[in-house]
Motif scaffolding. Sequence first.
Motif, mmCIF file in Angstrom:
data_model
loop_
_atom_site.group_PDB
_atom_site.id
_atom_site.type_symbol
_atom_site.label_atom_id
_atom_site.label_comp_id
_atom_site.label_asym_id
_atom_site.label_seq_id
_atom_site.Cartn_x
_atom_site.Cartn_y
_atom_site.Cartn_z
ATOM 1 N N ALA A 276 -6.077 4.118 -2.390
ATOM 2 C CA ALA A 276 -5.519 3.117 -2.742
ATOM 3 C C ALA A 276 -5.928 1.730 -1.992
ATOM 4 C CB ALA A 276 -3.863 3.103 -2.438
ATOM 5 N N PHE A 277 -6.543 1.814 -0.792
ATOM 6 C CA PHE A 277 -7.034 0.762 0.020
ATOM 7 C C PHE A 277 -8.012 0.264 -0.469
ATOM 8 C CE2 PHE A 277 -8.852 -1.055 3.740
ATOM 9 C CZ PHE A 277 -8.029 -2.062 3.815
ATOM 10 N N THR A 278 -9.190 1.387 -0.813
ATOM 11 C CA THR A 278 -10.528 0.746 -0.961
ATOM 12 C C THR A 278 -10.837 0.800 -2.678
ATOM 13 O OG1 THR A 278 -11.036 3.154 -1.263
ATOM 14 C CG2 THR A 278 -11.473 2.148 0.842
ATOM 15 N N SER A 279 -9.768 1.194 -3.488
ATOM 16 C CA SER A 279 -9.751 0.894 -4.896
ATOM 17 C C SER A 279 -9.279 -0.406 -5.264
ATOM 18 C CB SER A 279 -9.318 2.030 -5.482
ATOM 19 O OG SER A 279 -9.924 3.380 -5.310
ATOM 20 N N LYS B 186 -3.924 7.208 0.508
ATOM 21 C CA LYS B 186 -3.893 5.787 1.124
ATOM 22 C C LYS B 186 -5.397 5.232 1.139
ATOM 23 C CE LYS B 186 -1.111 3.699 4.541
ATOM 24 N NZ LYS B 186 -0.315 3.839 5.694
ATOM 25 N N LEU B 187 -6.246 6.093 1.524
ATOM 26 C CA LEU B 187 -7.700 5.276 1.554
ATOM 27 C C LEU B 187 -8.157 4.989 0.420
ATOM 28 C CD1 LEU B 187 -10.305 4.847 3.401
ATOM 29 C CD2 LEU B 187 -10.644 7.185 2.769
ATOM 30 N N GLU C 56 2.219 1.918 -3.211
ATOM 31 C CA GLU C 56 1.249 2.509 -4.198
ATOM 32 C C GLU C 56 1.019 3.830 -4.076
ATOM 33 O OE1 GLU C 56 -2.867 0.383 -4.704
ATOM 34 O OE2 GLU C 56 -1.255 -1.284 -4.543
ATOM 35 N N ALA D 146 -2.939 11.025 3.297
ATOM 36 C CA ALA D 146 -3.633 9.806 3.994
ATOM 37 C C ALA D 146 -5.183 9.625 3.197
ATOM 38 C CB ALA D 146 -4.184 10.684 5.333
ATOM 39 N N LYS D 147 -5.377 10.657 2.577
ATOM 40 C CA LYS D 147 -6.619 10.215 1.639
ATOM 41 C C LYS D 147 -6.313 9.455 0.324
ATOM 42 C CE LYS D 147 -9.397 12.313 3.954
ATOM 43 N NZ LYS D 147 -10.245 11.561 4.854
ATOM 44 N N LEU E 224 1.018 -1.236 -0.087
ATOM 45 C CA LEU E 224 -0.161 0.020 -0.116
ATOM 46 C C LEU E 224 0.927 1.175 -0.094
ATOM 47 C CD1 LEU E 224 -3.018 0.186 0.093
ATOM 48 C CD2 LEU E 224 -2.719 0.603 2.406
#
Lengths: 905, 149
Positions: free
Chosen positions: B28-31, B25-26, B6, B22-23, B3
Amino acid sequence: MQRNLFSYIWRHSRPEQLVILYLVVFAQVAYFISLSLPKAIVNNGIEGKAFRSQPTVTVLSIEIPLPAFLDLGAAWTVFEGFAVAQWPYLVVMSFLFLLSVVVNGQFKKTINTQKGRMGERMLRRLRYELYERILRFPPQHFRKVKQAELATMVNNEVEPLGGFIGDAFVQPMFLGGQAATAILFIMLQSWMLGIVVIALLAVQMAIIPRLRKPVLALGKQRQLTARQFAGRIAETADGIAEIRAHGTVNYERADVSDRLGRIFRIRFELFEKKFVAKFWNNFLSQATPFAIYLLGGYFAISGQMDVGSVVGVLLAYKDLPSPVKELIDWDQQRQDVQIKYEQVIDQFQPEGMVAPELQTLPPGPIPMLAGAVALSGVSVSDDGQIKLLDQVALSFPLGGTLAVIGGAGSGKEVLGQLFARQQRPDSGTIRIGDTDFATLPEPVLGARVSYIGQDTYLFPLSVRDNLLYGLKHRPVADAVYAEDRRAERELFRRESQRAGNPDLDPAADWVDADLAGAATSDELLQRMAEALRSVELEDEIYQFGLRGTIDPARDPALAEALLAARRALHERLREPAFAPLIEGFEAARYNRNLSVAENLLFGTPVGKAFEIDNLAGNAYAQSILKSTGLEDELGRMGLSIAETMVELFSGLASDNPLFEQYSFISADELPNVRLLLQRLGGKGLDAVPAADRPRLISLPFRYVEARHRLGLIDDAMEDRLLAARRAFAEGLPAELRASVEFYDRERYNGAATLQDNILFGRLVYGQAQAEARIGALIGEVLDTLGLRNAAIAVGLEFNVGVGGKRLPAGQRQKLGIARALIKRPQLLVVNEALATFDSRTQDRLRDNILAACAERGVLWIANRAEQARPFADVAVMDKGRLVGRGTHDELAARGGPYADLMSGG
Amino acid sequence: MNLNQEVELLKGVPIFSKVEPAKLKLLAFTSERLSFGEGQELFHQGDQGDAMYVILSGAADVLIDTPGGPIAVAELKRNGFVGEIAILCDVPRTATIKAKEPLTTLKISKDMFYRLVAEFPQMAIEIMRELAHRLEDTNQKLRAATKAA
């Protein structure tokens, strides 16, 4: 059916009733003997009256007292007996008394058993007859009756009849006999007392039934309201979607409350009336001992009777009220069940029932139809009012195709319904060759003519059973029973005959594969696959199969074949195009596309013990983590996940759908976790309070390295998890052995689906169209190995649910069409059956159906005129009349309704 | 690629340049990160669209169906994005995207896209800039084509 319950019972159970009557008569003899014993015991055994004049008395002599007018002496001596003294006399007589009690009990037991069996048999007969009548109801009757009411009548309302049937003749005889014996005994002791008793009984007999009349009327009402209430409940279940959608629950509540109120009133009134009757009954039966005490006491004091006789009268009387009361009860029950019976059977004789001979299968092979189908002067009207068909004359050859077109109200659908006997002509005839259509037995019609209407009903069975339903006209091969069960089955069969039920065995093989043109079960499967392909349902059933499971113990050959498919698939997976799509299951390797929990278990959970979502809470799994020292590692991972989640999700509103979809920690839990992390201040796992540790340890269980990509599982961690996986399998206690089916490359996994077994691996995250490509590859492999039909066979076991509701409406209809096709009918009637599909699907399905029925007759009632294009022969209907017939060109040349229909689409 | 790597990659993508880490990362995490093999299509002209794609590595052709068969009108490279038209205007896909070489993308769903744009107006400006560039590019090609004719 007889309207009189008694003649119905007598007709069907005469021999049994007679046997029971004989038993009752014998029982009375024993009963009479037992009544005379106490008197002898008291007078001679205890008071010693008979021993005052002589030292010994004869016992066990059997003498039957004869009335004086016969002039044959006072008694008829059957057995002389023995002479004994007082003490042995008392012993003998007491034991005789005990013996008589036993004998009486035995008689009672035998009689009751016989009665019970006869009652149940009659009940079975009655229920079967009612059900059989439902099968013969005219179609329009089903528009009037509610299913639930029929069920209540057959099931509940006739139930009390079963209890009564056993007692119908025997009870009055038995009780009457008992009462008569008791009265006779009283008369023998004292005729005066006897007359008093009889007079009091007569008063009871006259008053009680009168009191009970209103009770009967109320009982009738109770039966009707209960039946309607059952119908109302079924209505609610059927219409629940409408009730909720319209928000009318309160209206329904009001209605049901009102009904329950009325039922309450009827039932309460019943209680009141019943207890009034009971009060008088009790009072009158207690008035008799009053008379015996008073008069009997007077006679004893004045020396006209001895004390023993008065005691005997009292003892005899003790047994009198209960038979009398029961007799009165019996009479009440008789009237009650007679009413119930009438009310039920009146509902089962509608006008126009199908004649029984039309439902029996003629012996020998099912005859073929021959000749042309010809309607002449056929008129159908709706309840004799509106003419739906008006003097229709139409004929077409049985092997030909004919399309019927017409607008709404043209009567074309009624024309189709005639062939399913859903409508009956008021006048005119339908002939097939020389045969009158109306005289064709249903099994012949069912085998030779297929009808598909707009809605298809599916039975709550498997797809297979539904598909083959139309082939089950009679057993084609008897069921094979194991040696030990054969006798039992034979008894079962004989009992069926005794109760007038058919002795056909539903466990026999009913599927007439010949009708489908199949000689072997493989061919039948092939026919099923073809029929499903014609209606474009084959692929769905194949998919059901891939998602289904088989038991390798019951079908080892298939399990072996699927293992071969697994090997072949994995061979293909080595190709560069497929290699990146699947990560196979290997015992010695960590699978990055499985969660930590799945890697740990490395198998399919069976039952609840090892459910993946709850594995963290499983005691055995916890013990393995402890023994392998993984607890701390997982705790650290959990801490890391918690930190990431807090970082990622803190800014989001708690109702953000991302929480639901992606977060390891719920929105409610997040603030607490954040607090925990703040308190730790980066101090690591050792500082975590013991209470919070289990939750942290459970967090990584759902973690999938390839999907979540937090980089938490490095090579060292993989090794530790693999060690735990091995420890989990090796230390598994015997009682948990059945709770998991471990992944084993060489073994078929009965707990996993066919697809998972073949795949034996997990799709890799983030590979475009991986699922579709692997699906196609599995299809290829199964085709190469000739296993596609085997997968379809597994899919055919899918249960379609009540009314087929587990299938979408389109698939239900398709399955209905396949069911009509598979029996290769001589005439297929398609009555606007494709209306639910879009027009392109309609055309494709039409072409498939016509191709499947080449050389057979097809009567196609088109839901749109355009559908009739490929037909060479077209009939045009308008307002219930046939207004045109010919080819498209001929009809077009004439214009009129045809032109209107075609231009209107 | 984990992550954090990415996220580093996304920081280099122009449209995400102003989005806080931070956003990202969110995001990347949720897509979903989707890999395509050479020759595989991301989507086909005429399909319904429900996501846009950011190219993380590799290259893809933008193809448009013509009576004479599909022609390549543009090429997408690393850090480019595609598929935004279908989710912005609710129209079917206007072109076919085909991987020219093994391709890694970040698939951003319609929901996520709107959420991001609402939260980071800067992202909207970057997208507008890119769209304007493309329009200008098309206009130029059109002028060249009319001149040639």
